[in-house]
Write a protein that holds these residues in place. Structure first.
Motif, PDB file in Angstrom:
ATOM      1  N   ASP A 121      34.832 146.691  21.880  1.00  0.00           N
ATOM      2  CA  ASP A 121      35.074 145.278  21.604  1.00  0.00           C
ATOM      3  C   ASP A 121      35.525 145.198  20.142  1.00  0.00           C
ATOM      4  O   ASP A 121      34.719 145.406  19.227  1.00  0.00           O
ATOM      5  CB  ASP A 121      33.781 144.486  21.828  1.00  0.00           C
ATOM      6  CG  ASP A 121      33.901 143.032  21.393  1.00  0.00           C
ATOM      7  OD1 ASP A 121      34.958 142.631  20.864  1.00  0.00           O
ATOM      8  OD2 ASP A 121      32.915 142.291  21.590  1.00  0.00           O
ATOM      9  N   VAL A 175      55.862 135.442  27.057  1.00  0.00           N
ATOM     10  CA  VAL A 175      56.233 136.636  27.819  1.00  0.00           C
ATOM     11  C   VAL A 175      55.215 136.769  28.944  1.00  0.00           C
ATOM     12  O   VAL A 175      54.074 137.164  28.699  1.00  0.00           O
ATOM     13  CB  VAL A 175      56.183 137.909  26.940  1.00  0.00           C
ATOM     14  CG1 VAL A 175      56.567 139.128  27.768  1.00  0.00           C
ATOM     15  CG2 VAL A 175      57.074 137.770  25.716  1.00  0.00           C
ATOM     16  N   LEU A 204      51.211 142.986  26.802  1.00  0.00           N
ATOM     17  CA  LEU A 204      52.048 143.459  25.696  1.00  0.00           C
ATOM     18  C   LEU A 204      51.490 144.745  25.099  1.00  0.00           C
ATOM     19  O   LEU A 204      52.252 145.645  24.725  1.00  0.00           O
ATOM     20  CB  LEU A 204      52.139 142.377  24.610  1.00  0.00           C
ATOM     21  CG  LEU A 204      52.691 141.012  25.026  1.00  0.00           C
ATOM     22  CD1 LEU A 204      52.897 140.129  23.799  1.00  0.00           C
ATOM     23  CD2 LEU A 204      53.999 141.167  25.780  1.00  0.00           C
ATOM     24  N   SER A 231      45.280 147.898  27.539  1.00  0.00           N
ATOM     25  CA  SER A 231      45.110 148.248  28.951  1.00  0.00           C
ATOM     26  C   SER A 231      46.076 147.483  29.849  1.00  0.00           C
ATOM     27  O   SER A 231      46.226 147.812  31.021  1.00  0.00           O
ATOM     28  CB  SER A 231      43.671 147.978  29.396  1.00  0.00           C
ATOM     29  OG  SER A 231      43.348 146.610  29.218  1.00  0.00           O
ATOM     30  N   ARG A 232      46.719 146.440  29.293  1.00  0.00           N
ATOM     31  CA  ARG A 232      47.678 145.676  30.101  1.00  0.00           C
ATOM     32  C   ARG A 232      48.556 144.845  29.162  1.00  0.00           C
ATOM     33  O   ARG A 232      48.395 144.892  27.943  1.00  0.00           O
ATOM     34  CB  ARG A 232      46.948 144.770  31.097  1.00  0.00           C
ATOM     35  CG  ARG A 232      46.186 143.648  30.424  1.00  0.00           C
ATOM     36  CD  ARG A 232      45.569 142.691  31.430  1.00  0.00           C
ATOM     37  NE  ARG A 232      45.286 141.409  30.804  1.00  0.00           N
ATOM     38  CZ  ARG A 232      44.761 140.369  31.421  1.00  0.00           C
ATOM     39  NH1 ARG A 232      44.439 140.459  32.705  1.00  0.00           N
ATOM     40  NH2 ARG A 232      44.558 139.239  30.791  1.00  0.00           N
ATOM     41  N   ASN A 250      46.451 143.725  18.488  1.00  0.00           N
ATOM     42  CA  ASN A 250      47.083 143.006  19.601  1.00  0.00           C
ATOM     43  C   ASN A 250      46.086 142.282  20.505  1.00  0.00           C
ATOM     44  O   ASN A 250      46.442 141.304  21.158  1.00  0.00           O
ATOM     45  CB  ASN A 250      47.894 144.021  20.421  1.00  0.00           C
ATOM     46  CG  ASN A 250      48.323 143.490  21.764  1.00  0.00           C
ATOM     47  OD1 ASN A 250      49.286 142.732  21.861  1.00  0.00           O
ATOM     48  ND2 ASN A 250      47.593 143.856  22.824  1.00  0.00           N
ATOM     49  N   TYR A 256      43.593 128.451  18.864  1.00  0.00           N
ATOM     50  CA  TYR A 256      44.491 129.614  18.947  1.00  0.00           C
ATOM     51  C   TYR A 256      45.561 129.542  17.857  1.00  0.00           C
ATOM     52  O   TYR A 256      45.809 130.515  17.133  1.00  0.00           O
ATOM     53  CB  TYR A 256      45.124 129.641  20.336  1.00  0.00           C
ATOM     54  CG  TYR A 256      46.119 130.748  20.580  1.00  0.00           C
ATOM     55  CD1 TYR A 256      45.710 132.057  20.761  1.00  0.00           C
ATOM     56  CD2 TYR A 256      47.488 130.469  20.662  1.00  0.00           C
ATOM     57  CE1 TYR A 256      46.630 133.077  21.004  1.00  0.00           C
ATOM     58  CE2 TYR A 256      48.416 131.472  20.907  1.00  0.00           C
ATOM     59  CZ  TYR A 256      47.984 132.779  21.082  1.00  0.00           C
ATOM     60  OH  TYR A 256      48.899 133.770  21.318  1.00  0.00           O
ATOM     61  N   ARG A 280      48.042 137.966  32.824  1.00  0.00           N
ATOM     62  CA  ARG A 280      47.184 136.786  32.733  1.00  0.00           C
ATOM     63  C   ARG A 280      47.936 135.483  33.007  1.00  0.00           C
ATOM     64  O   ARG A 280      47.344 134.415  33.054  1.00  0.00           O
ATOM     65  CB  ARG A 280      46.479 136.739  31.375  1.00  0.00           C
ATOM     66  CG  ARG A 280      47.322 136.314  30.212  1.00  0.00           C
ATOM     67  CD  ARG A 280      46.522 136.432  28.927  1.00  0.00           C
ATOM     68  NE  ARG A 280      47.388 136.562  27.785  1.00  0.00           N
ATOM     69  CZ  ARG A 280      47.883 135.533  27.106  1.00  0.00           C
ATOM     70  NH1 ARG A 280      47.566 134.312  27.447  1.00  0.00           N
ATOM     71  NH2 ARG A 280      48.667 135.744  26.081  1.00  0.00           N
TER      72      ARG A 280
HETATM   73  N1  LIG Z   1      52.095 137.176  26.510  1.00  0.00           N
HETATM   74  C1  LIG Z   1      52.527 136.163  25.785  1.00  0.00           C
HETATM   75  O1  LIG Z   1      53.219 135.255  26.276  1.00  0.00           O
HETATM   76  C2  LIG Z   1      52.195 136.087  24.321  1.00  0.00           C
HETATM   77  C3  LIG Z   1      52.884 135.154  23.515  1.00  0.00           C
HETATM   78  C4  LIG Z   1      52.598 135.096  22.164  1.00  0.00           C
HETATM   79  C5  LIG Z   1      51.646 135.935  21.625  1.00  0.00           C
HETATM   80  N2  LIG Z   1      50.974 136.816  22.420  1.00  0.00           N
HETATM   81  C6  LIG Z   1      49.967 137.669  21.794  1.00  0.00           C
HETATM   82  O2  LIG Z   1      50.158 138.996  22.245  1.00  0.00           O
HETATM   83  C7  LIG Z   1      48.894 139.678  22.286  1.00  0.00           C
HETATM   84  C8  LIG Z   1      48.697 140.280  23.675  1.00  0.00           C
HETATM   85  O3  LIG Z   1      48.736 139.243  24.630  1.00  0.00           O
HETATM   86  P1  LIG Z   1      48.879 139.544  26.189  1.00  0.00           P
HETATM   87  O4  LIG Z   1      49.547 138.373  26.802  1.00  0.00           O
HETATM   88  O5  LIG Z   1      49.466 140.886  26.399  1.00  0.00           O
HETATM   89  O6  LIG Z   1      47.328 139.522  26.627  1.00  0.00           O
HETATM   90  P2  LIG Z   1      46.578 140.177  27.879  1.00  0.00           P
HETATM   91  O7  LIG Z   1      45.520 139.217  28.263  1.00  0.00           O
HETATM   92  O8  LIG Z   1      47.558 140.626  28.916  1.00  0.00           O
HETATM   93  O9  LIG Z   1      45.927 141.505  27.282  1.00  0.00           O
HETATM   94  C9  LIG Z   1      44.866 141.404  26.392  1.00  0.00           C
HETATM   95  C10 LIG Z   1      44.272 142.769  26.177  1.00  0.00           C
HETATM   96  O10 LIG Z   1      43.187 142.641  25.241  1.00  0.00           O
HETATM   97  C11 LIG Z   1      42.044 143.313  25.787  1.00  0.00           C
HETATM   98  N3  LIG Z   1      40.819 142.727  25.243  1.00  0.00           N
HETATM   99  C12 LIG Z   1      40.245 141.537  25.550  1.00  0.00           C
HETATM  100  N4  LIG Z   1      39.139 141.356  24.805  1.00  0.00           N
HETATM  101  C13 LIG Z   1      39.021 142.446  24.008  1.00  0.00           C
HETATM  102  C14 LIG Z   1      38.090 142.854  23.033  1.00  0.00           C
HETATM  103  N5  LIG Z   1      37.036 142.077  22.689  1.00  0.00           N
HETATM  104  N6  LIG Z   1      38.251 144.063  22.446  1.00  0.00           N
HETATM  105  C15 LIG Z   1      39.295 144.859  22.788  1.00  0.00           C
HETATM  106  N7  LIG Z   1      40.226 144.528  23.693  1.00  0.00           N
HETATM  107  C16 LIG Z   1      40.093 143.327  24.289  1.00  0.00           C
HETATM  108  C17 LIG Z   1      42.194 143.191  27.280  1.00  0.00           C
HETATM  109  O11 LIG Z   1      41.431 144.190  27.925  1.00  0.00           O
HETATM  110  C18 LIG Z   1      43.702 143.402  27.433  1.00  0.00           C
HETATM  111  O12 LIG Z   1      43.988 144.789  27.400  1.00  0.00           O
HETATM  112  C19 LIG Z   1      47.846 138.631  21.903  1.00  0.00           C
HETATM  113  O13 LIG Z   1      47.537 138.753  20.532  1.00  0.00           O
HETATM  114  C20 LIG Z   1      48.546 137.317  22.194  1.00  0.00           C
HETATM  115  O14 LIG Z   1      48.020 136.261  21.428  1.00  0.00           O
HETATM  116  C21 LIG Z   1      51.223 136.922  23.762  1.00  0.00           C
END
Ligand SMILES: NC(=O)c1ccc[n+]([C@@H]2O[C@H](COP(=O)([O-])OP(=O)(O)OC[C@H]3O[C@@H](n4cnc5c(N)ncnc54)[C@H](O)[C@@H]3O)[C@@H](O)[C@H]2O)c1
Length: 248
Positions: free
Chosen positions: A63, A189, A17, A14-15, A90, A156, A193
């Motif tokens: 979930d 990235v 990555l 939904s948002r 993801n 984490y 959040r």
């Molecule tokens: N953004 C970064 O800097 C970064 C860096 C390294 C790794 N990651 C990894 O990339 C992935 C995405 O991260 P992001 O920054 O886009 O996160 P984000 O917080 O922007 O998005 C998380 C998404 O997961 C959903 N979500 C939360 N709880 C849930 C559940 N119980 N069931 C289903 N959906 C659920 C949320 O609604 C949202 O759509 C993660 O695995 C994160 O660990 C992100």
């Protein structure tokens, strides 16, 4: 390979990555299941943007850490779009910074629910169909934090390590099936959040990256779409860092 459009399930799309990954997979021709936990309006907006660009997508609330909800999610996706060819694990919940002396067992287990339990539950749903069709792609979204051993984030980091372990072991187990399992490990990235992260912190991180900048969600999504494609047919069990060389 079946003539129908491939079906991709992206958790937490939904948002952040996940939204970029869903959008890129749809642009590559997949019908995309946009999973979300609570923010229906955001998931609907991702679907609307995909459809406006001529793609096919639908939103599914679940979930993905809950076994019964993952089972229902899979049934709903198959009924609406067809059997899942590409799974992208993801989704993430909050990633609180907690030092080792304060870390509770439950804090540790919460991270493992997202990055080990959830991928297992999802893989067990989609694998029978992938095996039957002799084609499948499981792409895990890990993190460079495992390589870096980020302090104050041991729950984490450990759970992201578990996710890499699952990736490697499943890749060997599934080696002869046509199903590949890989992990994309992004660097920092900024997404929705990270709005509170000060510019000074972003700049400090970027200065330490060999390529001297932050990555984008689209750059992470590009690695995922490659791994999800026929072009990556001989690539399994790998961890691909999309972080400007930060962990080379
Ligand atoms: N953004 C970064 O800097 C970064 C860096 C390294 C790794 N990651 C990894 O990339 C992935 C995405 O991260 P992001 O920054 O886009 O996160 P984000 O917080 O922007 O998005 C998380 C998404 O997961 C959903 N979500 C939360 N709880 C849930 C559940 N119980 N069931 C289903 N959906 C659920 C949320 O609604 C949202 O759509 C993660 O695995 C994160 O660990 C992100």
């Amino acid at each position: 390979m079946s003539p129908r459009a491939r079906v991709a399930l992206v958790t937490g799309a939904s948002r952040g990555l996940g939204a970029a990954i869903a959008t890129a997979l749809a642009a590559d021709g997949a019908a995309v299941a946009v999973n979300y936990a609570r923010d229906a309006a955001s998931a609907d907006a991702v679907v609307a943007a995909i459809e406006a660009a001529g793609g096919r997508a639908a939103a599914f609330r679940a979930d993905v850490t809950d076994e019964a909800e993952v089972t229902s999610l899979h049934q709903a996706v198959v009924a609406a779009l067809g059997e899942v060819d590409v799974l992208v694990a993801n989704a993430t919940g909050p990633q609180p910074e907690i030092g080792v002396e304060s870390l509770r067992v439950d804090d540790l287990l919460t991270q493992f629910r997202f990055f080990a339990v959830s991928p297992l539950l999802l893989a067990q749903q989609v694998l029978p169909g992938m095996r039957r069709r002799g084609w499948g792609r499981i792409v895990q979204i890990g993190s460079e934090a495992f390589e870096l051993g980020t302090p104050g984030s041991s729950a984490y980091v450990a759970a992201k390590g578990a996710q890499l372990g699952l990736t490697r072991s499943w890749a060997r187990e599934l080696g002869g099936t046509g199903v590949t399992v890989n992990l994309v490990a992004p660097g920092f990235v900024p997404t929705e959040r990270h709005v509170g992260v000060p510019d000074a912190d972003r700049d400090r991180y970027a200065r330490g990256v060999p390529m001297g900048r932050l990555g984008t969600a689209d750059e992470v999504a590009a690695a995922v779409t490659y791994l999800a494609s026929d072009r990556a047919a001989f690539l399994t069990g790998q961890r691909i860092a999309v972080n400007g060389g930060n962990t080379l």
